[in-house]
Design an enzyme around this catalytic site. Structure first.
Site, PDB file in Angstrom:
ATOM      1  CG  MET A 122     -29.292  -4.682  33.413  1.00 50.13           C
ATOM      2  SD  MET A 122     -29.270  -5.902  32.087  1.00 50.13           S
ATOM      3  CE  MET A 122     -30.941  -6.527  32.151  1.00 50.13           C
ATOM      4  CG  ASP A 156     -29.264 -16.815  39.637  1.00 56.72           C
ATOM      5  OD1 ASP A 156     -29.030 -17.858  40.258  1.00 56.72           O
ATOM      6  OD2 ASP A 156     -28.837 -16.588  38.497  1.00 56.72           O
ATOM      7  CG  ASP A 209     -26.113 -13.640  32.651  1.00 63.06           C
ATOM      8  OD1 ASP A 209     -26.582 -13.097  33.674  1.00 63.06           O
ATOM      9  OD2 ASP A 209     -26.794 -14.330  31.881  1.00 63.06           O
ATOM     10  CE  LYS A 214     -30.161 -20.963  33.377  1.00 67.01           C
ATOM     11  NZ  LYS A 214     -29.901 -20.091  34.517  1.00 67.01           N
ATOM     12  CG  ASN A 215     -29.502 -17.204  29.549  1.00 68.49           C
ATOM     13  OD1 ASN A 215     -29.986 -17.800  30.513  1.00 68.49           O
ATOM     14  ND2 ASN A 215     -28.595 -16.259  29.689  1.00 68.49           N
ATOM     15  NE  ARG A 256     -36.565 -13.858  36.096  1.00 69.07           N
ATOM     16  CZ  ARG A 256     -37.599 -13.268  36.665  1.00 69.07           C
ATOM     17  NH1 ARG A 256     -38.103 -13.749  37.769  1.00 69.07           N
ATOM     18  NH2 ARG A 256     -38.134 -12.185  36.132  1.00 69.07           N
TER      19      ARG A 256
END
Length: 436
Positions: free
Chosen positions: A343, A121, A321, A22-23, A97
């Site tokens: 983070m 998120d 993640d 996905k990223n 995002r």
């Protein structure tokens, strides 16, 4: 709003193939805006966030052709830049995002880029300063409409290369700046750049399109601007977060699972981090084999006997993640562990749901939690819960699959944002999960 109904406590068995990352896909899809020529992208995951971005590109005027499962051709030869100033774009761009990464390519190619404050998120504050400071360094003028939460950058005379030191190694920030700099005049150096595999993939793709980027894989990137970029064909890597999720699932449910085609060389610390939890995993070619942990798994301590601490860090550190997955897996380990989520200040708040299921977790503050493992001597109890974000959602799903009884997970759209047909794929290896 959909739910998952899960009958837990069942051991699974079989093979599972991870989806495309996905990223990486979010970055790669935005890069198609840099050229009027055709770009073919393969292994695109069929998930909500990616499909939203593809729709956004289509509304911008990008021609989109689906070639088959996970394969698309994009051609941005008639981009409608005026769409950025419409109310429809303000609504659409704000729901995702990853939409922030269209700004760099549009600024580089068309001299302007706008974006509403992106959604995504609810895991804490996610600043955009790195993106816009980078654009300003390249010569763009920045403006922000506080009333509409609308950001804009403009460079009608084009961008100029510059040397910059990023204030944080932001992955999306680095990607955005690199995509802007490839068409800038002169040389750009980006120090403290993100260097994780998906950013490397973006740079390799841009170079195949005619960009001149060196230092790929390091935290110092050098970009020689070029006049234009051409088309290319690119394949997205398997999703390392999903791979970590399947490792955690196998351990928690005492299942024998083979994860296929994982691209081992791009997994970094992920395999060894799970090994620190006592999980056995074997490399078989480019697959990961996890045997059934019928006797459980024991957390290792530090060399001096101190409690094991697992913390996130920019690549090549452990990805944030997967901390939610590590936390839920630790609830049934033998031994204790400190999870330090550096983070995001809201990412550990889902632990109250695990505590309701019987997990022994002490939330020290918004960033740290101590998990005291049960060693499977006390099984988690089924419950009804709601998914607050993508990664917490998959963690709760893993907990439900290991728990005794029938669990209900609400707000599963959050899980669908990041995991492709997860219920179907889990049923294929024996899980009792129903979407309703």
């Amino acid at each position: 709003m959909g739910i998952f109904k899960i009958e837990g406590g069942i051991s699974l068995k079989g093979e599972i193939t991870p989806q495309g990352a996905k990223n990486e896909a979010l970055q790669i899809l935005c890069a198609v805006l840099l050229t009027p020529e055709k770009v073919i992208i393969n292994n695109i995951p069929d998930i909500i966030d990616i499909n939203k971005l593809i729709t956004l590109l289509g509304n911008l005027g990008v021609k989109i052709q689906k070639n088959g499962s996970g394969s698309y051709t994009f051609q941005a030869d008639e981009v409608n830049i005026q769409y950025l100033e419409t109310e429809a774009f303000k609504k659409e761009g704000g729901s995702l995002r990853g939409s922030i990464m269209i700004v760099g390519p549009l600024l580089a190619r068309f001299g302007k880029g706008y974006i509403p404050k992106p959604g995504g998120d609810k895991i804490g504050r996610r600043r955009l300063d790195t993106h816009f400071e980078g654009f300003i360094n390249l010569g763009a003028k920045f403006r922000y409409n506080r009333e509409d939460h609308f950001y804009g950058v403009e460079a009608p005379k084009g961008l100029k290369g510059a040397a910059m030191l990023l204030d944080e190694a932001s992955v999306t920030g680095t990607a955005n700046i690199v995509m802007a700099a490839v068409l800038a005049k002169g040389k750009t150096t980006v120090y403290n750049a993100a260097c994780e595999p998906y950013l490397q993939q973006l740079c390799k793709m841009l170079n195949s399109m005619g960009a001149k980027i060196t230092g790929v894989g390091s935290n110092l990137l050098t970009i020689e601007g070029v006049e234009s970029l051409g088309g290319c064909e690119h394949k997205i890597l398997p999703d390392m977060i999903e791979i970590g999720s399947w490792i955690g699932l196998a351990a928690m449910t005492k299942s024998e699972i083979t994860i296929k085609d994982v691209s081992w060389d791009n997994l970094g610390l992920i395999p060894n981090t799970f090994r620190k939890l006592g999980i056995t995993l074997e490399r078989r070619g480019d697959d990961i084999f996890i045997p059934a942990h019928v006797d459980g798994y024991e957390v290792k301590t530090d060399i001096d006997g101190s409690i094991l601490t697992i913390a996130d860090a920019p690549w090549p550190g452990f990805t944030p993640d997967l901390l939610s997955i590590v936390l839920v897996v630790a609830t049934q380990a033998k031994g204790d562990i400190l999870i330090h989520q550096k983070m995001f200040e809201s990412r550990l708040f889902f632990v109250d749901k695990l505590i309701d299921m019987g997990a022994k977790i002490m939330l020290c503050d918004p960033h740290r939690a101590v998990v005291m493992g049960h060693d499977f001597k006390s099984q988690l109890k089924a419950t009804t819960m709601s998914s607050p974000d993508i990664r917490a959602g998959i963690s709760l799903l893993i907990a439900a699959l290991s728990a005794k009884g029938t669990s209900i997970i609400q707000n599963i759209e959050q899980i669908d944002r990041g995991y492709e047909r997860i219920d179907e794929r889990l049923r294929a290896i024996g899980a009792n999960i129903v979407r309703a």
